[in-house]
Design a protein around this motif. Structure first.
Motif, PDB file in Angstrom:
ATOM      1  N   UNK A  63      -7.271  -5.219  11.798  1.00 11.63           N
ATOM      2  CA  UNK A  63      -6.115  -4.904  12.637  1.00 11.63           C
ATOM      3  C   UNK A  63      -5.096  -4.163  11.792  1.00 11.63           C
ATOM      4  N   UNK A  64      -4.357  -3.281  12.408  1.00 14.55           N
ATOM      5  CA  UNK A  64      -3.206  -2.662  11.759  1.00 14.55           C
ATOM      6  C   UNK A  64      -1.961  -3.242  12.403  1.00 14.55           C
ATOM      7  N   UNK A  65      -1.117  -3.837  11.587  1.00 10.98           N
ATOM      8  CA  UNK A  65       0.113  -4.464  12.041  1.00 10.98           C
ATOM      9  C   UNK A  65       1.269  -3.523  11.739  1.00 10.98           C
ATOM     10  N   UNK A  66       2.002  -3.133  12.780  1.00 15.25           N
ATOM     11  CA  UNK A  66       3.168  -2.264  12.614  1.00 15.25           C
ATOM     12  C   UNK A  66       4.344  -2.930  13.312  1.00 15.25           C
ATOM     13  N   UNK A  67       5.415  -3.143  12.547  1.00 16.29           N
ATOM     14  CA  UNK A  67       6.625  -3.733  13.103  1.00 16.29           C
ATOM     15  C   UNK A  67       7.740  -2.707  12.946  1.00 16.29           C
ATOM     16  N   UNK A  68       8.219  -2.177  14.056  1.00 19.17           N
ATOM     17  CA  UNK A  68       9.383  -1.297  14.072  1.00 19.17           C
ATOM     18  C   UNK A  68      10.557  -2.136  14.526  1.00 19.17           C
ATOM     19  N   UNK A  69      11.571  -2.266  13.668  1.00 20.29           N
ATOM     20  CA  UNK A  69      12.687  -3.130  14.011  1.00 20.29           C
ATOM     21  C   UNK A  69      14.005  -2.512  13.584  1.00 20.29           C
ATOM     22  N   UNK A  70      15.061  -3.012  14.209  1.00 25.47           N
ATOM     23  CA  UNK A  70      16.399  -2.508  13.947  1.00 25.47           C
ATOM     24  C   UNK A  70      17.329  -3.684  13.682  1.00 25.47           C
ATOM     25  N   UNK A  71      18.202  -3.497  12.701  1.00 31.26           N
ATOM     26  CA  UNK A  71      19.203  -4.510  12.390  1.00 31.26           C
ATOM     27  C   UNK A  71      20.461  -3.803  11.906  1.00 31.26           C
ATOM     28  N   UNK A  72      21.567  -4.126  12.512  1.00 32.89           N
ATOM     29  CA  UNK A  72      22.871  -3.600  12.107  1.00 32.89           C
ATOM     30  C   UNK A  72      22.891  -2.060  12.080  1.00 32.89           C
ATOM     31  N   UNK A  73      22.268  -1.437  13.071  1.00 30.97           N
ATOM     32  CA  UNK A  73      22.270   0.019  13.179  1.00 30.97           C
ATOM     33  C   UNK A  73      21.274   0.738  12.280  1.00 30.97           C
ATOM     34  N   UNK A  74      20.494   0.006  11.502  1.00 33.25           N
ATOM     35  CA  UNK A  74      19.488   0.602  10.613  1.00 33.25           C
ATOM     36  C   UNK A  74      18.088   0.333  11.156  1.00 33.25           C
ATOM     37  N   UNK A  75      17.248   1.352  11.074  1.00 27.64           N
ATOM     38  CA  UNK A  75      15.854   1.225  11.513  1.00 27.64           C
ATOM     39  C   UNK A  75      14.969   0.909  10.320  1.00 27.64           C
TER      40      UNK A  75
END
Length: 148
Positions: free
Chosen positions: A127-139
């Protein structure tokens, strides 16, 4: 019947062509030789590579990056302890390079630092695990290849 060298060459050529055609037809018909593209919009994704690399570098520069662990319940994803979980948004995408029908995407929903991808959604294999997340205006982006 006597066979000369010309007849032998023609028979050999016809046999070779039949042999090649057999494998071409078998590869097109048999489902076990069917492979999907990693993504349908490959060229569009290729244009985003530089931005994704920058997001990964930002994630790696954090004092503590995302961690994951395989458990009996599934894959446990742990976000950095220093962050306020109510401000983390994004999505978790798992895809199988061998079969796109098992790919799935889940929005990030956290009550504490952990998020569980249940075992019932995962098959054994790569499996390829990709987590795109944002915190405090930063990607940020976290990407790993895992074997489950």
């Amino acid at each position: 019947m006597k066979m000369n060298w010309g007849t032998g060459m023609v028979l050999a050529l016809v046999g070779f062509i039949a042999f090649i055609m057999f494998f071409v037809i078998k590869m097109n018909i048999d489902k076990k030789y069917e492979f999907d593209l990693v993504t349908e919009d490959y060229y569009e994704q290729e244009l985003k590579v530089q931005g994704n690399m920058e997001k990964e570098q930002k994630g790696n520069s954090l004092t503590q990056n995302i961690r994951y662990k395989q458990t009996t319940e599934g894959i446990l994803i742990t976000f950095p302890d220093s962050l306020n979980v109510s401000e983390i948004t994004g999505k978790v995408f798992l895809y199988r390079p061998s079969d796109k029908q098992f790919d799935f995407e889940t929005p990030i929903s956290l009550s504490d630092q952990n998020m569980l991808i249940p075992d019932s959604r995962l098959l054994g294999g790569r499996w390829n695990l990709i987590i795109d997340w944002e915190y405090d205006g930063n990607d940020y982006r976290f990407k790993r290849e895992i074997r489950y």
